[in-house]
Scaffold this active site. Structure first.
Site, mmCIF file in Angstrom:
data_model
loop_
_atom_site.group_PDB
_atom_site.id
_atom_site.type_symbol
_atom_site.label_atom_id
_atom_site.label_comp_id
_atom_site.label_asym_id
_atom_site.label_seq_id
_atom_site.Cartn_x
_atom_site.Cartn_y
_atom_site.Cartn_z
ATOM 1 N N LEU A 63 0.825 -1.214 0.000
ATOM 2 C CA LEU A 63 0.000 0.000 0.000
ATOM 3 C C LEU A 63 0.862 1.268 0.000
ATOM 4 O O LEU A 63 0.381 2.324 -0.398
ATOM 5 C CB LEU A 63 -0.927 0.004 1.216
ATOM 6 C CG LEU A 63 -1.999 -1.097 1.257
ATOM 7 C CD1 LEU A 63 -2.739 -1.061 2.583
ATOM 8 C CD2 LEU A 63 -2.971 -0.947 0.095
ATOM 9 N N HIS A 67 5.972 -9.586 5.339
ATOM 10 C CA HIS A 67 5.850 -8.238 4.777
ATOM 11 C C HIS A 67 5.619 -7.191 5.871
ATOM 12 O O HIS A 67 6.289 -6.159 5.907
ATOM 13 C CB HIS A 67 4.699 -8.219 3.750
ATOM 14 C CG HIS A 67 4.504 -6.910 3.049
ATOM 15 N ND1 HIS A 67 4.767 -6.739 1.701
ATOM 16 C CD2 HIS A 67 4.073 -5.701 3.491
ATOM 17 C CE1 HIS A 67 4.516 -5.481 1.368
ATOM 18 N NE2 HIS A 67 4.079 -4.821 2.436
HETATM 19 ZN ZN ZN Z 1 3.578 -2.890 2.719
#
Ligand code: ZN
Length: 164
Positions: free
Chosen positions: A90, A133
């Site tokens: 994102l 992540h």
């Molecule tokens: Zn990320």
């Protein structure tokens, strides 16, 4: 609750080692609520506090398995194996890239609801990828750091041409 702006690669908070949370107080619970709202709005399957500009070790993950969870002070305990994945973030909107991640991941952290340590195991699935992540995020690491070359980063708007 509030939807907060997601900071993008280039912002220094994404490159700092985030601070450990010492006490899970009402400000941490509010932070987690805002992280859920921001993640679902994006939408994404995970979010780390640095992505909303907060340099604390807090992550939220919902990979769609009916078990969304937040982890405070998360860490990877063990990982093994290698697999190549097409990943996005994102904080790097509009791009995807192929990188190598682990097959098996064991993570631990504090469950903010109980204040107790929990361990989460994942193997060869989206959860394993999300754990690596998001925990990378609190260590100042972005998936683009693992790209073999800048060419390995694919612009989503270019994707139709790439496929041609
Ligand atoms: Zn990320």
């Amino acid at each position: 609750m509030a939807i907060l702006p997601i900071v993008r690669a280039g912002h220094p908070v994404l490159r700092e080692k985030a601070r450990r949370v010492r006490t899970i107080d009402s400000s941490i619970h509010k932070l987690i609520e805002d992280m859920w709202e921001t993640m679902y709005d994006a939408p994404g399957v995970g979010l780390a506090a640095p992505q909303i500009g907060v340099g604390l070790r807090v992550v939220v993950i919902d990979v769609g398995d009916d078990n969304p969870f937040a982890l405070v002070n998360p860490e990877i305990v063990k990982r093994s194996g290698e697999r190549v994945l097409d990943e996005g973030c994102l904080s790097v909107p509009g791009f995807r890239g192929q990188i190598t991640r682990s097959v098996k991941v064991l993570a631990k952290g504090i469950d903010p609801a109980t204040g107790k340590e929990v361990r989460i195991k994942a193997e060869d699935n989206l959860l394993a990828e999300a754990l690596e992540h998001e925990i990378d995020h609190v260590n100042g690491i972005l998936y683009i750091d693992y790209l073999e070359s800048p060419d390995a980063l694919v612009s989503l708007s270019d994707a139709p041409e790439v496929r041609r």
